[in-house]
Design a protein around this motif. Sequence first.
Motif, PDB file in Angstrom:
ATOM      1  N   ARG A 116       0.492  -1.070  -0.416  1.00  0.00           N
ATOM      2  CA  ARG A 116       0.291   0.377   0.010  1.00  0.00           C
ATOM      3  C   ARG A 116       0.865   1.356  -0.076  1.00  0.00           C
ATOM      4  O   ARG A 116       0.923   2.433  -0.830  1.00  0.00           O
ATOM      5  N   LEU A 117       1.916   1.204   0.783  1.00  0.00           N
ATOM      6  CA  LEU A 117       2.634   2.466   1.290  1.00  0.00           C
ATOM      7  C   LEU A 117       3.690   2.827  -0.054  1.00  0.00           C
ATOM      8  O   LEU A 117       4.348   3.293  -0.384  1.00  0.00           O
ATOM      9  N   GLY A 118       3.806   1.522  -0.526  1.00  0.00           N
ATOM     10  CA  GLY A 118       5.211   1.629  -1.308  1.00  0.00           C
ATOM     11  C   GLY A 118       6.668   0.938  -0.265  1.00  0.00           C
ATOM     12  O   GLY A 118       6.949   1.791   0.163  1.00  0.00           O
ATOM     13  N   ARG A 119       6.909  -0.328  -1.320  1.00  0.00           N
ATOM     14  CA  ARG A 119       8.408  -0.704  -0.201  1.00  0.00           C
ATOM     15  C   ARG A 119       9.804   0.258  -0.126  1.00  0.00           C
ATOM     16  O   ARG A 119      10.533   0.583   0.523  1.00  0.00           O
ATOM     17  N   ASP A 120       9.988   1.091  -1.822  1.00  0.00           N
ATOM     18  CA  ASP A 120      10.674   1.787  -1.835  1.00  0.00           C
ATOM     19  C   ASP A 120      10.648   3.507  -0.983  1.00  0.00           C
ATOM     20  O   ASP A 120      11.471   3.948  -0.556  1.00  0.00           O
ATOM     21  N   SER A 121       9.503   3.429  -0.979  1.00  0.00           N
ATOM     22  CA  SER A 121       8.983   4.790  -0.221  1.00  0.00           C
ATOM     23  C   SER A 121       9.278   4.707   1.099  1.00  0.00           C
ATOM     24  O   SER A 121       9.389   5.302   2.026  1.00  0.00           O
ATOM     25  N   ILE A 122       9.279   3.276   1.744  1.00  0.00           N
ATOM     26  CA  ILE A 122       9.045   2.809   3.537  1.00  0.00           C
ATOM     27  C   ILE A 122      10.395   2.970   3.425  1.00  0.00           C
ATOM     28  O   ILE A 122      11.034   4.089   4.278  1.00  0.00           O
ATOM     29  N   LEU A 123      11.630   2.151   2.721  1.00  0.00           N
ATOM     30  CA  LEU A 123      12.528   2.087   2.412  1.00  0.00           C
ATOM     31  C   LEU A 123      13.021   3.794   2.581  1.00  0.00           C
ATOM     32  O   LEU A 123      13.695   3.900   3.805  1.00  0.00           O
ATOM     33  N   GLN A 124      12.738   5.025   1.664  1.00  0.00           N
ATOM     34  CA  GLN A 124      13.505   6.280   1.844  1.00  0.00           C
ATOM     35  C   GLN A 124      13.004   6.857   2.839  1.00  0.00           C
ATOM     36  O   GLN A 124      14.062   7.399   3.210  1.00  0.00           O
ATOM     37  N   SER A 271      26.612   5.149  14.016  1.00  0.00           N
ATOM     38  CA  SER A 271      27.157   6.372  13.561  1.00  0.00           C
ATOM     39  C   SER A 271      26.545   7.345  13.603  1.00  0.00           C
ATOM     40  O   SER A 271      26.343   8.019  14.498  1.00  0.00           O
ATOM     41  N   ASP A 272      26.964   8.841  13.057  1.00  0.00           N
ATOM     42  CA  ASP A 272      26.518   9.757  13.746  1.00  0.00           C
ATOM     43  C   ASP A 272      25.390  10.350  11.904  1.00  0.00           C
ATOM     44  O   ASP A 272      25.265  11.727  12.155  1.00  0.00           O
ATOM     45  N   ARG A 273      24.862   9.608  11.299  1.00  0.00           N
ATOM     46  CA  ARG A 273      24.176  10.356  10.185  1.00  0.00           C
ATOM     47  C   ARG A 273      22.767   8.805  10.527  1.00  0.00           C
ATOM     48  O   ARG A 273      23.433   7.733  10.301  1.00  0.00           O
ATOM     49  N   ALA A 274      22.204   9.097  10.058  1.00  0.00           N
ATOM     50  CA  ALA A 274      20.925   8.125   9.530  1.00  0.00           C
ATOM     51  C   ALA A 274      21.349   7.364   8.147  1.00  0.00           C
ATOM     52  O   ALA A 274      21.787   7.749   7.397  1.00  0.00           O
ATOM     53  N   MET A 275      21.226   5.749   8.119  1.00  0.00           N
ATOM     54  CA  MET A 275      21.553   5.182   6.691  1.00  0.00           C
ATOM     55  C   MET A 275      20.305   4.808   6.582  1.00  0.00           C
ATOM     56  O   MET A 275      19.372   3.835   7.612  1.00  0.00           O
ATOM     57  N   ILE A 276      20.115   4.095   5.488  1.00  0.00           N
ATOM     58  CA  ILE A 276      19.466   3.285   4.880  1.00  0.00           C
ATOM     59  C   ILE A 276      20.145   1.944   4.821  1.00  0.00           C
ATOM     60  O   ILE A 276      21.276   1.776   4.500  1.00  0.00           O
ATOM     61  N   GLY A 277      19.294   1.014   5.040  1.00  0.00           N
ATOM     62  CA  GLY A 277      19.576  -0.577   5.916  1.00  0.00           C
ATOM     63  C   GLY A 277      18.813  -1.348   5.317  1.00  0.00           C
ATOM     64  O   GLY A 277      17.540  -1.617   6.816  1.00  0.00           O
TER      65      GLY A 277
END
Length: 492
Positions: A116-124, A271-277
């Motif tokens: 519904r929300l979109g996997r890529d949208s959730i990831l980003q 980490s000093d920044r939020a990352m995508i995992g």
Amino acid sequence: MNDYVIGIDIGTGSTKGILADTRGTVVAETRRMHDTSFPKPGYAEHDADDIWWADVISICQEFAGRLDGHPLAGLTISGIGPVLLPTDEHGRPLRPAILYGVDTRSAREILDLSDRLGRDSILQTCGNNLTSQSTGPKVLWLRRNEPDIWARTKMYFMAHTYCVYHLTGAYVLDHLAASMCDPLYSPFTHDWVPGWLEQIAPGLQMPELKWSNEVAGHLTADAATLTGLPEGTPVAVGSVDAFVEALSVGVSEPGQCMLMYGSTMVAVNISDRAMIGPDLWSCSGLLEGTTNLSGGMSTTGSLTTWVGDLTGGGYAELTEEAANALPGSNGLICLPYFSGERSPIADPDARGLLCGLTLTHGRAEIYRSALEATGYGSRHLLETMRDAGCDARTYVAVGGGTTGGLWPQIMSDIIGITQQIPKVTIGAAYGDALLAAMATDHADTATRWNEIDREVAPNPGNQELYDECFLIYRGLYSATANYMHALANLQV
């Protein structure tokens, strides 16, 4: 006369308490054992009042009698997480709490929300894919499956915030725990995601967001009467146990990684920044200005306990036998997915497997294979973290599993890293005490209470064997996943 601080950590199988002074000297320790309910395969629950609140009251009462005239500077609670406890407007539980990623009931909701929300949208937006660790799908599960309870739900809590609310009246949640409520919060903005919040949890009052070392509130008169502690004592916000345990051993700066040996295994990279995992947990940090990339296996110490219960062996006895077994458990490999798996495969329907069994294998090899399974799973997890951009240079191992020499050595051999073992391995409760000191200006974010006691380096003689076994470990899941899922569908 030094001020005292109290740290309390609500775990899966027990609640631990620490009374320390504001320089980090431990004055007293205590523990309360409790049970986790598994009403169905894939379900894991705690009774908030009988376990969380009862344990906290009992520990506070014990420590109230140990103050010996010392002023109590503050109190902090951490706990398992993320969990979902729905309550009414007065903070009264409406059902048992649904636990973290070991509870896999929301598999359908994970798929539905991802579509519904979109996997890529959730990831980003969140830095993560939705998994059994995510709170948002569990909220949707509650709405769909227990609509009467949802209709009465006005607030929701985690283990630490439920107790904070009843101690102080403050309805708060720390940024780190909130960032495990995917897809309701973004670690990139440090705030709720309004549109998704309204879709998934319409009408739910959200808690105030604070950092873990901030004061949430002060002990009320009623709470003081219950606990025996002084009215007005500051209570810090606290957080999820694994991350507070990292703080307890000085893991708070970028480049540091904590490995927590417990009922489950958790790795926390600062980490000093939020990352995508995509296959990990991208979270806000305990302290303002930090973030975490982390992940966790579902079944590690609980698996060795299961082997002990099944075979009738005690911890010391089984450890000695396993130490005398051959590395690689004489050609026996265990997949530790006895409660599904969290990171990095994110498969709630994965199941446990012992591959290579012969009539010559005994409980020594089976027990060692369970220890080695943690090593293989942790290696898989840490390699995934490196691929996501985490550059860990220092590894600090904590938890009850580090007290013996065998398990940490197996881990270092399989992963190929040197682990530092701190002097104090009490766990998250010690970090809670430090957070209490920070919240009341008796310590700051640079304060270190713990020192490294020893190091565990890998044995190069085992590298080739464990490299081969790790490849087999990775291949076994791919080869059997469909059969695991079919069997999971047959289980009741």
